[in-house]
Write an enzyme that holds these catalytic residues in place. Structure first.
Site, PDB file in Angstrom:
ATOM      1  N   ASP A 289     -19.734-118.263  19.261  1.00 18.93           N
ATOM      2  CA  ASP A 289     -19.340-118.302  20.658  1.00 18.93           C
ATOM      3  C   ASP A 289     -20.619-118.338  21.479  1.00 18.93           C
ATOM      4  O   ASP A 289     -21.603-117.685  21.139  1.00 18.93           O
ATOM      5  CB  ASP A 289     -18.513-117.062  20.991  1.00 18.93           C
ATOM      6  N   THR A 291     -21.227-117.514  24.944  1.00 19.90           N
ATOM      7  CA  THR A 291     -21.464-116.368  25.806  1.00 19.90           C
ATOM      8  C   THR A 291     -21.496-115.078  24.999  1.00 19.90           C
ATOM      9  O   THR A 291     -20.566-114.766  24.260  1.00 19.90           O
ATOM     10  CB  THR A 291     -20.369-116.278  26.881  1.00 19.90           C
ATOM     11  N   ASP A 514     -17.398-111.684  20.697  1.00 20.50           N
ATOM     12  CA  ASP A 514     -17.481-110.379  21.343  1.00 20.50           C
ATOM     13  C   ASP A 514     -16.326-110.106  22.305  1.00 20.50           C
ATOM     14  O   ASP A 514     -16.174-108.993  22.780  1.00 20.50           O
ATOM     15  CB  ASP A 514     -18.808-110.229  22.098  1.00 20.50           C
TER      16      ASP A 514
END
Length: 743
Positions: A289, A291, A514
């Site tokens: 991912d 970000t 996250d």
């Protein structure tokens, strides 16, 4: 909503569910002491002590050594897991005595008022009493991926998690009464099962057990029938049976896993399932991912581009950013620049979710406003749409502020993201190790491509818009994933589909994340890796949690997995070669009714120098080999020919020496010492030293009068050396032909 009082809390039932990140002390002791092989060796040990000479009973010490080493290593792993699990466990926010406080999940009590925000796990069952756009994902329980909007009076179940909005619920079932009380425990349970490696070792043990019983009986019968000395007959039979048992294989496997857990723990990586170490070694595709993984957590407010001068842009931005009681990173960045304006009271709120990619609110007297992705909120033919794309191409995150009633953008806002300083070096490591990286983000394709290009990710300049991908054609999706590297505007459900499509092509997929939008993909991936600063739900389903939130920890994590698997395969070759030559020798001796070529004390000496001590070092050695599937057949291709050649050489040396056991022992050592050298490849200075020391120790055992007498060794002979050398050359050729010779 005041919540419970302190007096009510003291009298209420608690959520004290036994949560074990590792086996208990008693379970560890039982697992390492009460084994089938320990029972067999213990019985044989007793037979030698009763009917034979005590020098031949040294093999019995392996029970004590195996048990002690196994217990100590697993206790080290237990302490590491328990400590890190406490660090990793997210607190729960409850309201008691009219104030909010964070408590341990075990301290939740029946009737507690529990507050929820995006990413929070529900650890007990309850009834919703307040909802501000609260959406709950129950997919881990029901398999349905769509979030469920919850209103006051609705029931919520443990095992689900909040994906959008905020709210509160009253705990109605806690502890073992909760619907999914075991989910969290299972997510971080200490386990040595469910892996190709463990299953392979288990198969070996099972088959060898069935072989040992009839072959051992045949050997015992032949020795007793043909040897007038009952003690010598028992000694010969025990020598064959003991050598057949790969007593250290399970031990070395457990040690390698346990030491892997400890080493990763020292790097602040929590392994919540031990088989995850095996997954680390097999990974060939890593889905990242953007970000929070490639970019540092948090964002800074950049430029606000005003598209209409007659709109209260500053007030609208401040009101929207402060409307959600659990703001995401975008809202937090805007909050830093804009205060909540007076008089803007939200009457209706649509919280941000990764699936929608926008949030909105209606303010009393000020209309409805929305804030989100420009390519979601804006029409492609609008001028602002192109402006947003141009800004995104610089790597900035761009969001649009719109009047909902007019469906008209009034401003574009840029948010600055910082690339992690360790990202470039980490990505280079994976490229060098043959691990393909896929960047999968919910951000715009242009923004993702800019970050990927800055990090020099191959193919990063060509970002695929996930909204253009076929929704139900997994084969086509897999083909697109094979040909492209960077994907933008990916929904949480698509992330899950990406993982399944890559797995359908035979890839072992690791997924990092996250946020709550990563939970489903992390759960389905072969290896889920959560960042330490991630949401509680993300960390709950991941097999590995990087507690210090460092992206550059990943190479060390992968390297540890590769070390464990490659080294377990090495020691498996050693132990199973011993098993197969012992089986072959026992069959020959049993059928022909001749004396077994060596005594238990001889096998103890040779095994200690060519398997036992070296295996302990090899099991913990560093290596960068990527593990491949086919562990069982690969080990058999090495061990079977090596074992048969060894058995033939030992019997030939024994007969050539006129029944001299020392000749057989010398040949056995030379051949198995050479197998050790083959298994240890590629050779490093320390490995050469290790192999050399083993040879010196055997030479001393032959030369020193005390050890020569203790191990009942004679002079041997050059014929035994020559036979050993020829057999060693034959084994080299055999393993090269079978494709198992290490380079």
């Amino acid at each position: 909503m005041e919540g419970l009082t302190s007096a009510q809390v003291a009298a209420a039932k608690t959520n004290d569910v036994p949560r074990r990140t590792s086996r208990s002390l008693s379970a560890i002791i039982r697992a390492n002491v009460l084994t089938l092989f320990n029972l067999v060796i213990g019985v044989l040990w007793a037979l030698i002590l009763i009917f034979g000479e005590w020098q031949d009973s040294l093999f019995g010490l392996v029970i004590v050594a195996n048990a002690m080493i196994g217990i100590v290593q697993e206790l080290r792993a237990k302490r590491t897991l328990d400590r890190l699990a406490v660090v990793n466990e997210a607190p729960v926010t409850v309201r008691r005595d009219g104030r909010d406080q964070q408590i341990h999940s075990r301290h939740i009590v029946l009737g507690d008022l529990i507050l929820l925000g995006p990413g929070d796990r529900l650890l007990v069952d309850g009834e919703v009493v307040a909802s501000q756009g609260l959406e709950i994902d129950e997919s881990l329980l029901t398999g349905e991926a769509d979030p469920v909007r919850k209103q006051p009076g609705d029931q919520v179940l443990s095992g689900s998690f909040a994906v959008a909005g905020s709210g509160a619920f009253t705990a109605t079932r806690v502890g073992e009464d909760a619907y999914a009380a075991q989910l969290t425990e299972q997510a971080s349970a200490f386990s040595l099962a469910h892996s190709e490696l463990r299953d392979g070792v288990t198969k070996f043990i099972k088959y060898i057990t069935w072989l040992v019983i009839p072959i051992g009986a045949l050997l015992l019968y032949s020795q007793v029938r043909n040897d007038e000395d009952f003690g010598s007959a028992i000694t010969g039979a025990v020598a064959g049976i003991v050598t057949m048992i790969p007593e250290g294989l399970v031990l070395m496997t457990s040690i390698a896993f346990a030491v892997g857990v400890v080493r990763l723990g020292q790097r602040n990586a929590l392994v919540q399932e031990l088989p995850a170490i095996e997954g680390l070694a097999r990974v060939d595709v890593l889905c990242l991912d953007k970000t929070g993984t490639l970019t540092a957590g948090g964002m800074e407010l950049g430029e606000v581009i005003r598209l209409r001068d007659d709109a209260p842009i500053d007030d609208a931005l401040g009101a929207l950013a402060h409307a959600d009681s659990h703001p995401n990173a975008t809202a937090q960045a805007i909050q830093a620049g804009y205060a909540s304006p007076p008089g803007w009271t939200a009457t209706e709120l649509v919280p941000f979710s990764s699936a929608r990619k926008w949030s909105g609110a209606t303010f009393d007297g000020h209309g409805s406003w929305s804030l989100g992705a420009p390519d979601v909120l804006l029409s492609p033919d609008h001028q602002a749409y192109g402006t947003a794309a141009t800004l995104a191409a610089t790597g900035a995150r761009v969001i649009a502020l719109c009047r909902t009633e007019e469906n008209e953008p009034v401003a574009l806002i840029t948010l600055k993201q910082r690339i992690r300083p360790d990202a470039h070096e980490t990505l280079q490591y994976f490229a060098a190790q043959g691990v393909t990286v896929k960047v999968i983000s919910g951000d715009s394709p242009d923004a993702v491509a800019a970050i990927a290009t800055a990090l020099e990710i191959p193919g990063g300049e060509r970002a695929v818009d996930a909204r253009t991908l076929p929704p139900d054609d997994q084969e086509k999706l897999a083909e697109i994933l094979e040909d492209n590297t960077v994907f933008g505007r990916v929904t949480p459900q698509q992330k899950r589909q990406f993982v399944a499509a890559l797995q359908s092509r035979g890839h072992t997929v690791a997924m990092t994340g996250d946020g709550v939008n990563d939970v489903l993909a992390l759960k389905d991936a072969d290896l889920g890796i959560a960042m330490g600063a991630g949401s509680p739900a993300t960390k709950a389903v991941a097999q590995v949690v990087l507690l210090d939130d460092r992206f550059d920890s990943l190479p060390e994590v992968v390297a540890e997995g590769r070390r464990v698997l490659a080294n377990i395969e090495r020691v498996s070759n050693l132990f199973l070669t011993k098993t197969f030559y012992a089986i072959a020798l026992s069959l020959v001796v049993g059928v022909l009714g001749v004396m077994f070529p060596f005594a238990p004390r001889h096998s103890t000496l040779v095994n200690a120098l060519t398997i036992g001590a070296p295996a302990l070092f090899l099991a913990l050695a560093p290596t960068l080999e990527r593990a491949e599937s086919g562990f069982v057949p690969r080990v058999l291709r090495f061990a079977v020919p090596a074992g048969l050649i060894t058995a033939a050489a030992v019997m030939l040396s024994f007969w050539a020496g006129g029944g001299d056991r020392t000749s057989a022992v010398v040949t056995l050592f030379i051949v198995t010492w050479w197998i050790l050298a083959l298994v240890a490849r590629p050779l490093r200075p320390w490995k050469v030293l290790l192999i050399g020391v083993m040879a010196v120790l055997f030479a001393l055992a032959l030369a020193v009068p005390f050890t020569r007498q203790f191990f009942a060794l004679g002079a041997g002979g050059w014929a035994a050396v020559a036979i050993g050398a020829v057999a060693a050359a034959a084994i080299s050729a055999a393993v090269k032909l079978t494709g198992t010779l290490r380079t």
